[in-house]
Each structure stands twice: as structure tokens, then as C-alpha cells.
Design a protein around this motif. Structure first.
Motif, short mmCIF file in Angstrom:
data_model
loop_
_atom_site.label_atom_id
_atom_site.label_comp_id
_atom_site.label_asym_id
_atom_site.label_seq_id
_atom_site.Cartn_x
_atom_site.Cartn_y
_atom_site.Cartn_z
N ILE A 67 0.87 -1.17 0.00
CA ILE A 67 0.00 0.00 0.00
C ILE A 67 0.91 1.22 0.00
N LYS A 68 0.82 1.99 -1.09
CA LYS A 68 1.70 3.15 -1.25
C LYS A 68 0.93 4.43 -0.99
N ASN A 69 1.59 5.36 -0.29
CA ASN A 69 0.99 6.66 0.03
C ASN A 69 1.92 7.75 -0.50
N ASP A 70 1.54 8.37 -1.62
CA ASP A 70 2.36 9.41 -2.23
C ASP A 70 2.06 10.80 -1.67
N SER A 71 1.15 10.90 -0.71
CA SER A 71 0.81 12.22 -0.16
C SER A 71 1.75 12.56 0.99
N GLY A 72 1.72 13.81 1.38
CA GLY A 72 2.53 14.28 2.50
C GLY A 72 1.86 14.05 3.84
N THR A 73 0.73 13.33 3.84
CA THR A 73 -0.04 13.09 5.06
C THR A 73 -0.02 11.60 5.40
N ALA A 74 0.44 11.26 6.59
CA ALA A 74 0.43 9.87 7.03
C ALA A 74 -1.01 9.41 7.25
N ASP A 75 -1.23 8.10 7.15
CA ASP A 75 -2.56 7.54 7.34
C ASP A 75 -2.42 6.22 8.08
N LYS A 76 -3.55 5.59 8.34
CA LYS A 76 -3.57 4.28 8.99
C LYS A 76 -4.56 3.38 8.28
N GLU A 139 -12.00 -4.57 0.44
CA GLU A 139 -12.01 -3.12 0.54
C GLU A 139 -11.16 -2.73 1.74
N LEU A 140 -10.17 -1.89 1.48
CA LEU A 140 -9.30 -1.38 2.55
C LEU A 140 -9.91 -0.09 3.06
N ARG A 141 -9.96 0.04 4.38
CA ARG A 141 -10.49 1.27 4.99
C ARG A 141 -9.37 1.94 5.78
N PHE A 142 -9.37 3.26 5.68
CA PHE A 142 -8.30 4.05 6.27
C PHE A 142 -8.85 5.10 7.22
N GLU A 143 -7.98 5.63 8.06
CA GLU A 143 -8.37 6.68 8.99
C GLU A 143 -8.72 7.97 8.24
N LYS A 144 -7.96 8.33 7.21
CA LYS A 144 -8.17 9.60 6.50
C LYS A 144 -8.58 9.41 5.05
#
Length: 167
Positions: A67-76, A139-144
Motif C-alpha cells: 500500500i503506497k501513500n504518495d501524499s505528505g499526510t500519514a494515514d492508517k 475493501e481497505l479502509r483508512f483513517e483519513k
């Protein structure tokens, strides 16, 4: 002297109020920009290499992916759902022992690797037993971030994902 002090304070307050008002009006213009920036920084995770080894039985199966996150905001990662099971769990592996955890960090400008021998998703109590070549939807669910639908390719039990850094 008292009136003079009051007049000086009133003038100072008027100047401060004028500055605050002009500051607010120019901020409200940039406020929408910063609101737009916040929306632009909302994580939009992408998933690669998603697979499930063919289950040995109808009791449990694992799921692996990056799971890749290219944003500047961390998530969970906070939850996973699937029509294949009513009980999907997020597991971490520490000291060769796996345990269920409520969430996993997806770092800003980083990735969460769910892999054999490490952190992973567990299906408990399968409703069906998928075969090699099938696809399983989760379906993956995230905090943000908004939820992300993923299709897992069902692979041979011995399948090993290719290390993307091996190039």
C-alpha cells in the motif's frame, strides 16, 4: 491623563482591529487555497502486487500487497472487508509471532508492505475456498483516505511476490 490613556488605547485597538480585519480578509482568500491544499494532501493510497495464496482449508487465508501513500499526510489502515469472510483481521508479526492489531501506519510519502513472514491481512472463516486463478475482492479502509477496492489474485500456495527493489 486618564482620558489621554483611554484615547491612546482606543486608537491602538482600532489600528489592531483594522489590521486583523484586513488580515482575515486576505487570509480567507488563501484559506480556500490552504483548504484546497489540505484536500490535495488527503492520502490517496494505491495498491500493487495484491495476492492471496490458495487457502489450504476453508478456515483461514492470508492477503499480501504493498500500500503506497504518495501524499505528505500519514494515514492508517484501520479495517478490511470482503464478501469472502465476515472476519478480516490486520496482523503484525513481531518476534516470529503474529497478533491482531487495530490499525497499521501508512507513512507519508511511503508504503506499508504486507508480506509473507511479516505484516499481513488474515481472512478468518472463509465462506468459499477460492482456487488458483480466481479473484477475491476486498475493501481497505483508512483513517483519513477514502476506502480502496482491491482485487487479490489467488496464486499457488508457494507463490512469492517479486521484490520491487531487485531491479
Amino acid at each position: 491623563m486618564n482620558r489621554r490613556t483611554i484615547r491612546t488605547l482606543a486608537t491602538a485597538l482600532s489600528v489592531m482591529a483594522a489590521l486583523a480585519i484586513s488580515g482575515c480578509s486576505s487570509d480567507s482568500g488563501s484559506g480556500s487555497d490552504s483548504g484546497g491544499k489540505a484536500a490535495a494532501d488527503k492520502p490517496k493510497p494505491t495498491v500493487s502486487g495484491a495476492f492471496m495464496p490458495e487457502p489450504v482449508n476453508d478456515k483461514m487465508a492470508g492477503a499480501f500487497m504493498v500500500i503506497k501513500n504518495d501524499s505528505g499526510t500519514a494515514d492508517k489502515l484501520t479495517a478490511v472487508t470482503s464478501p469472502l469472510s465476515d472476519d478480516l483481521q490486520i496482523h503484525e508479526t513481531k518476534d516470529q509471532k503474529m497478533q491482531q492489531v487495530p490499525s497499521m501506519d501508512v507513512p507519508a510519502n511511503g508504503e506499508l508492505k504486507l508480506e509473507r513472514g511479516g505484516n499481513h491481512i488474515m481472512f478468518m472463516g472463509l465462506k468459499d475456498k477460492p482456487k488458483v486463478g480466481d479473484k477475491v475482492t476486498i475493501e481497505l479502509r483508512f483513517e483519513k483516505a477514502d476506502p480502496v477496492k482491491v482485487e487479490l489474485d489467488v496464486k499457488e500456495r508457494t507463490y512469492q511476490a517479486q521484490n520491487n527493489n531487485a531491479h
